[in-house]
Design an enzyme around this catalytic site. Sequence first.
Site, PDB file in Angstrom:
ATOM      1  N   VAL A  71       3.932   0.756   2.576  1.00 44.66           N
ATOM      2  CA  VAL A  71       4.130  -0.562   3.171  1.00 44.66           C
ATOM      3  C   VAL A  71       4.568  -1.522   2.070  1.00 44.66           C
ATOM      4  O   VAL A  71       3.936  -1.598   1.009  1.00 44.66           O
ATOM      5  CB  VAL A  71       2.842  -1.074   3.842  1.00 44.66           C
ATOM      6  CG1 VAL A  71       3.069  -2.462   4.441  1.00 44.66           C
ATOM      7  CG2 VAL A  71       2.381  -0.102   4.917  1.00 44.66           C
ATOM      8  N   GLU A  75       1.635   9.457   4.005  1.00 48.20           N
ATOM      9  CA  GLU A  75       2.573   9.475   5.118  1.00 48.20           C
ATOM     10  C   GLU A  75       3.507   8.279   5.132  1.00 48.20           C
ATOM     11  O   GLU A  75       4.624   8.368   5.657  1.00 48.20           O
ATOM     12  CB  GLU A  75       1.812   9.539   6.447  1.00 48.20           C
ATOM     13  CG  GLU A  75       1.041  10.835   6.629  1.00 48.20           C
ATOM     14  CD  GLU A  75       0.314  10.892   7.954  1.00 48.20           C
ATOM     15  OE1 GLU A  75       0.251   9.835   8.620  1.00 48.20           O
ATOM     16  OE2 GLU A  75      -0.183  11.961   8.310  1.00 48.20           O
ATOM     17  N   SER A 117       0.859  -1.186   0.000  1.00 50.01           N
ATOM     18  CA  SER A 117       0.000   0.000   0.000  1.00 50.01           C
ATOM     19  C   SER A 117       0.892   1.233   0.000  1.00 50.01           C
ATOM     20  O   SER A 117       2.022   1.206   0.498  1.00 50.01           O
ATOM     21  CB  SER A 117      -0.928   0.017   1.208  1.00 50.01           C
ATOM     22  OG  SER A 117      -0.192   0.114   2.415  1.00 50.01           O
ATOM     23  N   LYS A 174       6.996  -1.101   6.949  1.00 51.30           N
ATOM     24  CA  LYS A 174       6.304   0.185   6.840  1.00 51.30           C
ATOM     25  C   LYS A 174       7.328   1.308   6.929  1.00 51.30           C
ATOM     26  O   LYS A 174       8.071   1.399   7.907  1.00 51.30           O
ATOM     27  CB  LYS A 174       5.264   0.314   7.955  1.00 51.30           C
ATOM     28  CG  LYS A 174       4.356   1.535   7.841  1.00 51.30           C
ATOM     29  CD  LYS A 174       3.254   1.457   8.893  1.00 51.30           C
ATOM     30  CE  LYS A 174       2.224   2.557   8.720  1.00 51.30           C
ATOM     31  NZ  LYS A 174       1.106   2.429   9.706  1.00 51.30           N
ATOM     32  N   ASP A 234      -8.229   6.596  16.558  1.00 49.32           N
ATOM     33  CA  ASP A 234      -8.751   6.743  15.193  1.00 49.32           C
ATOM     34  C   ASP A 234      -9.456   5.457  14.778  1.00 49.32           C
ATOM     35  O   ASP A 234      -9.364   5.027  13.637  1.00 49.32           O
ATOM     36  CB  ASP A 234      -7.614   7.070  14.216  1.00 49.32           C
ATOM     37  CG  ASP A 234      -8.122   7.526  12.850  1.00 49.32           C
ATOM     38  OD1 ASP A 234      -9.231   8.095  12.789  1.00 49.32           O
ATOM     39  OD2 ASP A 234      -7.418   7.294  11.843  1.00 49.32           O
ATOM     40  N   VAL A 248      -0.341  -9.268   7.709  1.00 49.20           N
ATOM     41  CA  VAL A 248      -1.625  -9.960   7.834  1.00 49.20           C
ATOM     42  C   VAL A 248      -2.184 -10.160   6.434  1.00 49.20           C
ATOM     43  O   VAL A 248      -2.479  -9.194   5.734  1.00 49.20           O
ATOM     44  CB  VAL A 248      -2.610  -9.161   8.707  1.00 49.20           C
ATOM     45  CG1 VAL A 248      -3.930  -9.922   8.829  1.00 49.20           C
ATOM     46  CG2 VAL A 248      -2.016  -8.898  10.085  1.00 49.20           C
ATOM     47  N   GLY A 302       0.632   5.415   0.830  1.00 54.83           N
ATOM     48  CA  GLY A 302      -0.136   6.550   1.321  1.00 54.83           C
ATOM     49  C   GLY A 302       0.715   7.790   1.366  1.00 54.83           C
ATOM     50  O   GLY A 302       1.907   7.764   1.045  1.00 54.83           O
ATOM     51  N   ASP A 362      -3.126   0.181  12.345  1.00 56.32           N
ATOM     52  CA  ASP A 362      -2.817   1.617  12.413  1.00 56.32           C
ATOM     53  C   ASP A 362      -2.809   2.107  13.862  1.00 56.32           C
ATOM     54  O   ASP A 362      -3.607   2.949  14.268  1.00 56.32           O
ATOM     55  CB  ASP A 362      -3.807   2.435  11.580  1.00 56.32           C
ATOM     56  CG  ASP A 362      -3.675   2.162  10.096  1.00 56.32           C
ATOM     57  OD1 ASP A 362      -2.611   1.673   9.679  1.00 56.32           O
ATOM     58  OD2 ASP A 362      -4.640   2.413   9.356  1.00 56.32           O
TER      59      ASP A 362
END
Length: 328
Positions: free
Chosen positions: A91, A88, A84, A126, A237, A196, A86, A254
Amino acid sequence: MSEDFGLLEPADQPGDEWEQLDVSDTEADRIALRQDREFDEFRKRIKDTEQFKLQESVFDDATLAAVYKLVQDGYVDAFGGPVSTGKEASVFEALGGQAGERPEPGSEAAGGGPEGVTPEREVAVKVYRINSSNFRQMRDYLEGDPRFDGIASDKKAVVLAWTRKEFANLERARKAGVRVPEPIAVQRNVLVMELVGHAEERARRLSEVDVENPETAYEVVREYMRRLYGAGLIHGDLSEYNMIIHEGELVIIDMGQAVTVHHPNAGEFLKRDCENVATFFTRQGIDVDPDDLRAYVTEPEPEPGGEPGADGESSAGADEVPEADERE
């Protein structure tokens, strides 16, 4: 899915929210400054690799040095492609190494193999971006956390503290019996943890599945929230976007923004978590009141020999997890 999975057993000592976490310069910083020949060759090899060409902004020299150190220490053997991407963090999937702190055979991060067998396992790496991370939002969660009292205000220090904080939060959550990705190693702005699912078959977020047993799912979620709170943590969150289901297990992800119960905004963050969870499960057809959920999360567990649930298990079937079908 027809499998039944029990909740994790909480550890006797889930952690101390007052512990100080070391966020000073690491060996990776010294490697980057030293620019030794082996690291220089490693940097060229990584930057020439096809799957990293689109991620060049992620891998500055100091970040590459952190990855290099994790490889040297045996936590990572080989990199795969991105799982993934993003704003910020990105991963990546990777093959875990043979480090001395490798998780026990049979654990999730070890691939769930039988006792005495340590199979090759995929891990998630990450990488937080130093330059493009949301510096101001990170500070909102770090300021007031007693573990980071006096943290410097420059962007690099905040991002490195955030990465260390996520690792510490994952460790404490697992000790409290909360199903989160198993943390493996941390170096500067790079975190190695359990992957995972698989890159080709990623675990689905709760928002992406049709939950067949929403009552059971809710019982699992509220029990995990209670265990986190009992360990001195609030997710901060929590919503259907930060919970995933894989092979019948509900996993909370997260954890970087999770704060201690002593954070000045802890009450506000918990209220928001409860409202998000209540809203989602109300849409699933369950009558969930956010105030009732908050009362359950913050209520001390009964003493042994008291009401059901004194052993840390939910009294309403939290030893089961929701079945789910992927949405088309």
